[in-house]
Design a protein around this motif. Structure first.
Motif, PDB file in Angstrom:
ATOM      1  N   THR A   1      -6.569   4.111 -32.490  1.00 56.53           N
ATOM      2  CA  THR A   1      -5.227   3.570 -32.654  1.00 56.53           C
ATOM      3  C   THR A   1      -4.371   4.545 -33.453  1.00 56.53           C
ATOM      4  O   THR A   1      -4.870   5.284 -34.306  1.00 56.53           O
ATOM      5  CB  THR A   1      -5.238   2.210 -33.385  1.00 56.53           C
ATOM      6  OG1 THR A   1      -5.840   2.378 -34.683  1.00 56.53           O
ATOM      7  CG2 THR A   1      -6.027   1.177 -32.593  1.00 56.53           C
TER       8      THR A   1
ATOM      9  N   LYS B   1     -12.510   4.145 -28.924  1.00 55.78           N
ATOM     10  CA  LYS B   1     -11.203   3.490 -28.940  1.00 55.78           C
ATOM     11  C   LYS B   1     -10.482   3.859 -30.232  1.00 55.78           C
ATOM     12  O   LYS B   1     -11.018   3.682 -31.322  1.00 55.78           O
ATOM     13  CB  LYS B   1     -11.377   1.971 -28.849  1.00 55.78           C
ATOM     14  CG  LYS B   1     -11.954   1.491 -27.522  1.00 55.78           C
ATOM     15  CD  LYS B   1     -12.070  -0.035 -27.492  1.00 55.78           C
ATOM     16  CE  LYS B   1     -12.625  -0.526 -26.165  1.00 55.78           C
ATOM     17  NZ  LYS B   1     -12.746  -2.008 -26.136  1.00 55.78           N
TER      18      LYS B   1
ATOM     19  N   THR C   1      -7.383   6.540 -21.192  1.00 53.97           N
ATOM     20  CA  THR C   1      -6.296   5.580 -21.015  1.00 53.97           C
ATOM     21  C   THR C   1      -5.474   5.525 -22.294  1.00 53.97           C
ATOM     22  O   THR C   1      -5.968   5.813 -23.381  1.00 53.97           O
ATOM     23  CB  THR C   1      -6.819   4.165 -20.697  1.00 53.97           C
ATOM     24  OG1 THR C   1      -7.631   3.707 -21.806  1.00 53.97           O
ATOM     25  CG2 THR C   1      -7.652   4.150 -19.430  1.00 53.97           C
ATOM     26  N   ALA C   2      -4.204   5.154 -22.151  1.00 55.30           N
ATOM     27  CA  ALA C   2      -3.322   5.008 -23.312  1.00 55.30           C
ATOM     28  C   ALA C   2      -2.347   3.877 -23.049  1.00 55.30           C
ATOM     29  O   ALA C   2      -1.761   3.776 -21.974  1.00 55.30           O
ATOM     30  CB  ALA C   2      -2.572   6.306 -23.577  1.00 55.30           C
ATOM     31  N   SER C   3      -2.193   3.001 -24.046  1.00 53.88           N
ATOM     32  CA  SER C   3      -1.277   1.874 -23.917  1.00 53.88           C
ATOM     33  C   SER C   3      -0.794   1.467 -25.300  1.00 53.88           C
ATOM     34  O   SER C   3      -1.603   1.204 -26.200  1.00 53.88           O
ATOM     35  CB  SER C   3      -1.969   0.686 -23.232  1.00 53.88           C
ATOM     36  OG  SER C   3      -1.095  -0.420 -23.129  1.00 53.88           O
ATOM     37  N   GLY C   4       0.523   1.435 -25.480  1.00 51.74           N
ATOM     38  CA  GLY C   4       1.053   1.088 -26.790  1.00 51.74           C
ATOM     39  C   GLY C   4       0.621   2.101 -27.823  1.00 51.74           C
ATOM     40  O   GLY C   4       0.746   3.307 -27.621  1.00 51.74           O
ATOM     41  N   ASN C   5       0.081   1.619 -28.938  1.00 49.99           N
ATOM     42  CA  ASN C   5      -0.395   2.534 -29.974  1.00 49.99           C
ATOM     43  C   ASN C   5      -1.904   2.752 -29.899  1.00 49.99           C
ATOM     44  O   ASN C   5      -2.506   3.301 -30.819  1.00 49.99           O
ATOM     45  CB  ASN C   5      -0.012   2.017 -31.364  1.00 49.99           C
ATOM     46  CG  ASN C   5      -0.809   0.784 -31.770  1.00 49.99           C
ATOM     47  OD1 ASN C   5      -1.349   0.079 -30.907  1.00 49.99           O
ATOM     48  ND2 ASN C   5      -0.868   0.509 -33.059  1.00 49.99           N
TER      49      ASN C   5
ATOM     50  N   LYS D   1      -1.260  10.771 -23.900  1.00 52.04           N
ATOM     51  CA  LYS D   1      -1.303  10.019 -22.652  1.00 52.04           C
ATOM     52  C   LYS D   1      -2.523  10.444 -21.835  1.00 52.04           C
ATOM     53  O   LYS D   1      -3.172  11.455 -22.150  1.00 52.04           O
ATOM     54  CB  LYS D   1      -0.023  10.220 -21.862  1.00 52.04           C
ATOM     55  CG  LYS D   1       0.398  11.655 -21.675  1.00 52.04           C
ATOM     56  CD  LYS D   1       1.813  11.724 -21.100  1.00 52.04           C
ATOM     57  CE  LYS D   1       2.310  13.152 -21.008  1.00 52.04           C
ATOM     58  NZ  LYS D   1       3.700  13.208 -20.514  1.00 52.04           N
ATOM     59  N   ALA D   2      -2.830   9.684 -20.802  1.00 49.56           N
ATOM     60  CA  ALA D   2      -4.009   9.943 -19.982  1.00 49.56           C
ATOM     61  C   ALA D   2      -4.024  11.385 -19.483  1.00 49.56           C
ATOM     62  O   ALA D   2      -3.020  11.910 -19.013  1.00 49.56           O
ATOM     63  CB  ALA D   2      -4.036   8.978 -18.803  1.00 49.56           C
TER      64      ALA D   2
ATOM     65  N   PHE E   1      -5.407   4.141 -27.590  1.00 48.95           N
ATOM     66  CA  PHE E   1      -5.874   4.995 -26.495  1.00 48.95           C
ATOM     67  C   PHE E   1      -7.386   5.163 -26.586  1.00 48.95           C
ATOM     68  O   PHE E   1      -8.000   4.893 -27.626  1.00 48.95           O
ATOM     69  CB  PHE E   1      -5.166   6.348 -26.493  1.00 48.95           C
ATOM     70  CG  PHE E   1      -5.407   7.209 -27.714  1.00 48.95           C
ATOM     71  CD1 PHE E   1      -6.273   8.293 -27.677  1.00 48.95           C
ATOM     72  CD2 PHE E   1      -4.733   6.955 -28.907  1.00 48.95           C
ATOM     73  CE1 PHE E   1      -6.476   9.104 -28.782  1.00 48.95           C
ATOM     74  CE2 PHE E   1      -4.921   7.758 -30.025  1.00 48.95           C
ATOM     75  CZ  PHE E   1      -5.795   8.826 -29.965  1.00 48.95           C
TER      76      PHE E   1
END
Length: 212
Positions: free
Chosen positions: A65, A63, A46-50, A186-187, A52
């Motif tokens: 950043t 996790k 998963t990836a969101s903002g800065n 990205k994913a 992943f």
């Protein structure tokens, strides 16, 4: 593509992609770019903002950043013919019984990455080193094809304060590196890299390589 030679190659780190949270050798020399970093390799879940999450082939998630300006690279397979005088390279090599350095991997970097990790440093495995520098000369002034007779190519790699002569045979893995961007993380993306662990269980990316 292996992890430790690549990442070390850019000041940075790069043996086959180690498991998530594989700690760098404690006996590393002070100049070793692995110091204080963890290695990771796998697929972006998963990836969101800065931020992943990387899922490793060995199982387990990490996790991560993307803070500041991490070095992000795209790795593509190359050939011995891609080597040339004036190229900035990072070569992992093993000193064999003939006392010569024989490359197991060579990474060719774009001009924007020239100077990254420049120098000659020991790696974890015995008699193994990483040399990052400029290809000053190639034996006979040309690159021999990796197919056919399988003759070695001799590189003279120079860096601030020294130089190394490295034999590159047809069995050496050649990788071409290009600059990447955070938007590429990205994913589904295949990644490997090095990160600095944080107290909250996450890790801040220092170097990241994406493979098509």
């Amino acid at each position: 593509m292996s992890l430790r030679p690549l990442l070390a190659a850019v000041g940075l780190l790069l043996s086959a992609a180690g498991p998530v949270l594989a700690q760098a050798p404690a006996s590393s020399a002070p100049a070793n770019p692995f110091a204080g970093l963890i290695r990771f390799g796998g697929t972006v879940a998963t990836a969101s903002g800065n931020g992943f999450v990387v899922h490793s082939q060995q199982g387990g998630d990490l996790k991560l950043t993307l803070a500041g300006k991490p070095n992000i690279m795209i790795s593509n397979k190359g050939t011995v013919a891609d080597l040339g005088a004036g190229k900035f390279v990072g070569c992992t090599a093993v000193k064999r019984a003939d006392s010569l350095l024989h490359a197991t991997e060579c990474h060719i970097f774009p001009e924007s990455m020239r100077g990254m990790g420049e120098g000659h440093n020991p790696m974890g495995p015995p008699n193994t080193t990483m040399t990052n520098g400029n290809v000053a000369t190639i034996a006979d002034g040309k690159v021999a094809a990796a197919s056919g007779g399988g003759a070695n190519v001799t590189l003279n790699v120079t860096y601030k304060g020294g130089q190394q002569t490295i034999q590159v045979g047809p069995d050496a893995e050649i990788t071409k590196i290009a600059a990447g961007t955070p938007a590429m993380v990205k994913a589904g993306a295949k990644v490997m890299g090095a990160a600095k662990p944080a107290a909250d269980g996450t890790a801040e990316v220092a170097f990241l390589s994406l493979t098509p």
